[in-house]
Design an enzyme around this catalytic site. Structure first.
Site, PDB file in Angstrom:
ATOM      1  N   GLN A   6      54.446  41.648  41.543  1.00 17.55           N
ATOM      2  CA  GLN A   6      53.962  42.727  40.675  1.00 17.55           C
ATOM      3  C   GLN A   6      52.801  43.453  41.360  1.00 17.55           C
ATOM      4  O   GLN A   6      51.736  42.868  41.551  1.00 17.55           O
ATOM      5  CB  GLN A   6      53.490  42.100  39.354  1.00 17.55           C
ATOM      6  CG  GLN A   6      52.838  43.051  38.385  1.00 17.55           C
ATOM      7  CD  GLN A   6      52.444  42.345  37.087  1.00 17.55           C
ATOM      8  OE1 GLN A   6      53.200  42.319  36.129  1.00 17.55           O
ATOM      9  NE2 GLN A   6      51.268  41.747  37.060  1.00 17.55           N
ATOM     10  N   GLY A   7      52.994  44.708  41.716  1.00 16.52           N
ATOM     11  CA  GLY A   7      51.973  45.458  42.456  1.00 16.52           C
ATOM     12  C   GLY A   7      51.238  46.450  41.581  1.00 16.52           C
ATOM     13  O   GLY A   7      51.549  47.643  41.602  1.00 16.52           O
ATOM     14  N   TYR A   8      50.264  45.959  40.837  1.00 17.47           N
ATOM     15  CA  TYR A   8      49.443  46.850  40.000  1.00 17.47           C
ATOM     16  C   TYR A   8      48.034  46.993  40.575  1.00 17.47           C
ATOM     17  O   TYR A   8      47.591  48.083  40.873  1.00 17.47           O
ATOM     18  CB  TYR A   8      49.322  46.302  38.565  1.00 17.47           C
ATOM     19  CG  TYR A   8      50.579  46.342  37.725  1.00 17.47           C
ATOM     20  CD1 TYR A   8      51.729  47.005  38.136  1.00 17.47           C
ATOM     21  CD2 TYR A   8      50.607  45.720  36.478  1.00 17.47           C
ATOM     22  CE1 TYR A   8      52.865  47.037  37.348  1.00 17.47           C
ATOM     23  CE2 TYR A   8      51.731  45.755  35.671  1.00 17.47           C
ATOM     24  CZ  TYR A   8      52.864  46.414  36.115  1.00 17.47           C
ATOM     25  OH  TYR A   8      53.972  46.433  35.326  1.00 17.47           O
ATOM     26  N   SER A   9      47.318  45.845  40.705  1.00 15.11           N
ATOM     27  CA  SER A   9      45.901  45.892  41.094  1.00 15.11           C
ATOM     28  C   SER A   9      45.736  46.441  42.504  1.00 15.11           C
ATOM     29  O   SER A   9      46.581  46.235  43.381  1.00 15.11           O
ATOM     30  CB  SER A   9      45.295  44.492  41.044  1.00 15.11           C
ATOM     31  OG  SER A   9      45.505  43.923  39.789  1.00 15.11           O
ATOM     32  N   GLU A  68      54.932  40.273  29.555  1.00 16.62           N
ATOM     33  CA  GLU A  68      54.068  39.298  30.233  1.00 16.62           C
ATOM     34  C   GLU A  68      53.317  38.463  29.200  1.00 16.62           C
ATOM     35  O   GLU A  68      53.108  37.270  29.369  1.00 16.62           O
ATOM     36  CB  GLU A  68      53.087  40.031  31.151  1.00 16.62           C
ATOM     37  CG  GLU A  68      52.231  39.097  31.992  1.00 16.62           C
ATOM     38  CD  GLU A  68      51.489  39.821  33.107  1.00 16.62           C
ATOM     39  OE1 GLU A  68      51.538  41.063  33.159  1.00 16.62           O
ATOM     40  OE2 GLU A  68      50.863  39.124  33.919  1.00 16.62           O
ATOM     41  N   GLU A  86      36.626  39.848  29.220  1.00 21.42           N
ATOM     42  CA  GLU A  86      35.835  40.985  28.710  1.00 21.42           C
ATOM     43  C   GLU A  86      36.779  42.069  28.176  1.00 21.42           C
ATOM     44  O   GLU A  86      36.539  42.660  27.117  1.00 21.42           O
ATOM     45  CB  GLU A  86      34.949  41.579  29.832  1.00 21.42           C
ATOM     46  CG  GLU A  86      33.782  40.704  30.248  1.00 21.42           C
ATOM     47  CD  GLU A  86      34.185  39.562  31.185  1.00 21.42           C
ATOM     48  OE1 GLU A  86      35.329  39.569  31.693  1.00 21.42           O
ATOM     49  OE2 GLU A  86      33.372  38.650  31.394  1.00 21.42           O
TER      50      GLU A  86
HETATM   51  C1  LIG Z   1      45.322  34.297  39.643  1.00 22.63           C
HETATM   52  C2  LIG Z   1      45.469  35.775  39.681  1.00 22.63           C
HETATM   53  C3  LIG Z   1      46.704  36.347  39.928  1.00 22.63           C
HETATM   54  C4  LIG Z   1      46.862  37.725  39.957  1.00 22.63           C
HETATM   55  N1  LIG Z   1      48.093  38.269  40.243  1.00 22.63           N
HETATM   56  C5  LIG Z   1      48.237  39.596  40.265  1.00 22.63           C
HETATM   57  C6  LIG Z   1      49.513  40.183  40.581  1.00 22.63           C
HETATM   58  O1  LIG Z   1      50.491  39.493  40.846  1.00 22.63           O
HETATM   59  N2  LIG Z   1      49.609  41.534  40.617  1.00 22.63           N
HETATM   60  C7  LIG Z   1      48.546  42.350  40.335  1.00 22.63           C
HETATM   61  O2  LIG Z   1      48.727  43.555  40.340  1.00 22.63           O
HETATM   62  N3  LIG Z   1      47.319  41.829  40.063  1.00 22.63           N
HETATM   63  C8  LIG Z   1      47.135  40.485  40.031  1.00 22.63           C
HETATM   64  N4  LIG Z   1      45.902  39.932  39.755  1.00 22.63           N
HETATM   65  C9  LIG Z   1      44.753  40.826  39.603  1.00 22.63           C
HETATM   66  C10 LIG Z   1      44.239  40.936  38.176  1.00 22.63           C
HETATM   67  O3  LIG Z   1      45.149  41.652  37.387  1.00 22.63           O
HETATM   68  C11 LIG Z   1      42.855  41.586  38.245  1.00 22.63           C
HETATM   69  O4  LIG Z   1      41.999  40.701  38.942  1.00 22.63           O
HETATM   70  C12 LIG Z   1      42.281  41.856  36.879  1.00 22.63           C
HETATM   71  O5  LIG Z   1      43.016  42.860  36.220  1.00 22.63           O
HETATM   72  C13 LIG Z   1      40.797  42.292  36.968  1.00 22.63           C
HETATM   73  O6  LIG Z   1      40.653  43.347  37.845  1.00 22.63           O
HETATM   74  P1  LIG Z   1      39.586  43.284  39.046  1.00 22.63           P
HETATM   75  O7  LIG Z   1      39.728  41.975  39.740  1.00 22.63           O
HETATM   76  O8  LIG Z   1      39.725  44.516  39.857  1.00 22.63           O
HETATM   77  O9  LIG Z   1      38.169  43.271  38.328  1.00 22.63           O
HETATM   78  P2  LIG Z   1      37.385  44.541  37.796  1.00 22.63           P
HETATM   79  O10 LIG Z   1      38.256  45.378  36.945  1.00 22.63           O
HETATM   80  O11 LIG Z   1      36.688  45.201  38.955  1.00 22.63           O
HETATM   81  O12 LIG Z   1      36.301  43.854  36.860  1.00 22.63           O
HETATM   82  C14 LIG Z   1      35.120  43.216  37.407  1.00 22.63           C
HETATM   83  C15 LIG Z   1      34.342  42.646  36.200  1.00 22.63           C
HETATM   84  O13 LIG Z   1      33.952  43.733  35.331  1.00 22.63           O
HETATM   85  C16 LIG Z   1      34.432  43.485  34.008  1.00 22.63           C
HETATM   86  N5  LIG Z   1      34.854  44.753  33.402  1.00 22.63           N
HETATM   87  C17 LIG Z   1      35.642  45.709  33.956  1.00 22.63           C
HETATM   88  N6  LIG Z   1      35.830  46.730  33.093  1.00 22.63           N
HETATM   89  C18 LIG Z   1      35.169  46.391  31.950  1.00 22.63           C
HETATM   90  C19 LIG Z   1      35.000  47.026  30.697  1.00 22.63           C
HETATM   91  N7  LIG Z   1      35.576  48.198  30.426  1.00 22.63           N
HETATM   92  N8  LIG Z   1      34.273  46.375  29.752  1.00 22.63           N
HETATM   93  C20 LIG Z   1      33.684  45.164  30.005  1.00 22.63           C
HETATM   94  N9  LIG Z   1      33.811  44.528  31.200  1.00 22.63           N
HETATM   95  C21 LIG Z   1      34.529  45.122  32.154  1.00 22.63           C
HETATM   96  C22 LIG Z   1      35.636  42.560  34.177  1.00 22.63           C
HETATM   97  O14 LIG Z   1      35.852  41.799  33.006  1.00 22.63           O
HETATM   98  C23 LIG Z   1      35.183  41.698  35.350  1.00 22.63           C
HETATM   99  O15 LIG Z   1      34.341  40.654  34.891  1.00 22.63           O
HETATM  100  C24 LIG Z   1      45.726  38.559  39.734  1.00 22.63           C
HETATM  101  C25 LIG Z   1      44.480  37.982  39.483  1.00 22.63           C
HETATM  102  C26 LIG Z   1      44.341  36.606  39.464  1.00 22.63           C
HETATM  103  C27 LIG Z   1      42.981  36.018  39.203  1.00 22.63           C
END
Ligand SMILES: Cc1cc2nc3c(=O)[nH]c(=O)nc-3n(C[C@H](O)[C@H](O)[C@H](O)COP(=O)(O)OP(=O)(O)OC[C@H]3O[C@@H](n4cnc5c(N)ncnc54)[C@H](O)[C@@H]3O)c2cc1C
Length: 388
Positions: free
Chosen positions: A121-124, A239, A370
């Site tokens: 899944q390529g979202y992040s 999901e 969060e």
């Molecule tokens: C085990 C694991 C597997 C994963 N697998 C996939 C995958 O297969 N495909 C994929 O696409 N992604 C994947 N991810 C990524 C995951 O979806 C992201 O890590 C997640 O959505 C958070 O985004 P970020 O890491 O960029 O953090 P950020 O969005 O940069 O957030 C950083 C911090 O700021 C806080 N924050 C951000 N915005 C707000 C807000 N509006 N209000 C309050 N707090 C806020 C967050 O809670 C966090 O603590 C995976 C992550 C993990 C840990």
């Protein structure tokens, strides 16, 4: 709710014998390994247990959703591993069945059914996580399709995947969720580079993907061009539903393991009483998770999406799970600092360490705590909307 009890009885027998066979090669402490999960995927495919609710024309059994839920519940209760292609089974396949053209279904469903094509899944992206709508990866029209450039990150199993479903910006200058398309990208195509990321557990299940003029043919866009957001949101609901279910059910067995560990721990009575109190508190929290799961499953079985209930469930489950493994680690005492090794000598401490470390990711993956709190605050409690 209609359930096919004959099918479930046969499944239970199948699970008993196949899990016993699996355990001769991979003990329960190795359930998370790629090898074990691949083997389990293969067994499910061979027994035609992947496509329970798919239409018969695509090789499914057309069983009611209630049976599908009961089957997943059975697997989780019996300690079955998560099959390696579960992202495809529970997220991509239902999305494809709902939005795909007949040609797309015929092209992609067989590879999921027989286990030959793994999906990721390529979202992040490096600058796009919680706010998924700010996708930077872009595609521009090329003579034979679309040329994709950009980066995805934290992509689970990208190093094993043949295909990636990804959100890509296809309308230059578009903002937020407009102008995004849901692309099915061939991971073996030219211009697709996968770089594994090592985690604190020592494993490398996540990756960064770099797209450098990677070609996507027009027939590999799911839904209309520019309407990817709608499809990604539908996929996110899947999901929250079936994909998530086994992990939640597993929580109850993890609580039982914690109770057993406490019963066996040689602790002074005062310390034992404090930990018993903590376990009781976790038991209460698990009960709340159980009620939320039941409610969510009822919604899913009636054809609804989990919605706000899914957000509350994810929030409670992930935080309770972290506390369960924190306490397990504490009960290990000095053994908790033993480094995991491969000779099996410290199999139990190693597996507790692994689950403790892994549980730290649960409050991030699939939407951070969060973000779940924001959803609950805004949609359920009617608090002012987050403007961040
Ligand atoms: C085990 C694991 C597997 C994963 N697998 C996939 C995958 O297969 N495909 C994929 O696409 N992604 C994947 N991810 C990524 C995951 O979806 C992201 O890590 C997640 O959505 C958070 O985004 P970020 O890491 O960029 O953090 P950020 O969005 O940069 O957030 C950083 C911090 O700021 C806080 N924050 C951000 N915005 C707000 C807000 N509006 N209000 C309050 N707090 C806020 C967050 O809670 C966090 O603590 C995976 C992550 C993990 C840990």
């Amino acid at each position: 709710m209609i359930r096919n009890d004959h099918f479930l009885k046969d499944s239970e027998d199948w699970l008993i014998s196949n899990l016993a066979a699996l355990r001769t090669r991979y003990p329960a402490t190795e359930s998370h390994t790629q090898e074990c999960r691949k083997e389990w995927n293969r067994r499910l495919c061979e027994a035609a247990l992947i496509a329970l609710s798919w239409p018969k024309e695509y090789g499914g059994r057309e069983l009611p959703t209630a049976t599908l839920i009961a089957f997943h519940e059975l697997c989780a209760r019996m300690g079955a591993p998560q099959p390696i292609n579960s992202i495809a089974h529970s997220i991509l396949a239902p999305t494809l069945l709902r939005f795909g053209t007949p040609e797309q279904k015929s092209r992609f469903l067989p590879g999921i059914l027989n286990g030959t094509e793994i999906w990721c899944q390529g979202y992040s992206e490096p600058l796009t996580g919680s706010d998924l709508s700010s996708v930077h990866t872009r595609a521009r029209p090329a003579s034979d399709g679309w040329e994709v450039n950009g980066r995805k990150i934290w992509t689970t199993q990208a190093h094993l995947a043949k295909w990636c479903f990804a959100l890509v910006r296809t309308e230059p200058g578009s903002k937020a969720h407009r102008g995004l398309s849901f692309m099915l990208i061939d991971m073996e195509a030219q211009g697709v580079l996968v770089e594994p990321i090592r985690q604190m557990t020592g494993e490398a299940d996540y990756n960064e993907i770099v797209f450098e003029a990677a070609l996507v043919t027009p027939d590999n866009i799911l839904g209309a061009t520019g309407e990817g957001w709608k499809i990604a949101m539908a996929a996110a609901e899947y999901e929250r539903g079936i994909y998530f279910l086994p992990r939640v059910i597993q929580l109850e067995s993890e609580l039982e393991q914690l109770k057993a560990a406490l019963a066996q721990a040689a602790l002074p009575p005062s310390e034992h009483a404090i930990h018993s109190h903590r376990v009781q508190n976790l038991e209460d929290q698990c009960q709340i998770v159980r009620w939320r799961v039941d409610r969510m499953l009822q919604q899913v079985a009636q054809g609804d999406t989990p919605g706000i209930n899914g957000a509350m469930l994810k929030l409670t489950w992930s935080e309770v799970r972290q506390r369960i493994w924190e306490l397990r680690l504490e009960l290990l005492g000095e053994q908790a600092i033993i480094a995991p090794n491969s000779n099996g000598e410290y199999a139990v401490p190693s597996s507790v360490q692994r689950e403790f470390l892994w549980s730290r990711a649960e409050t991030i993956v699939a939407g951070t705590s969060e973000i779940q709190r924001n959803i609950v605050g805004e949609r359920l409690l009617g608090l002012p909307k987050d403007k961040a």
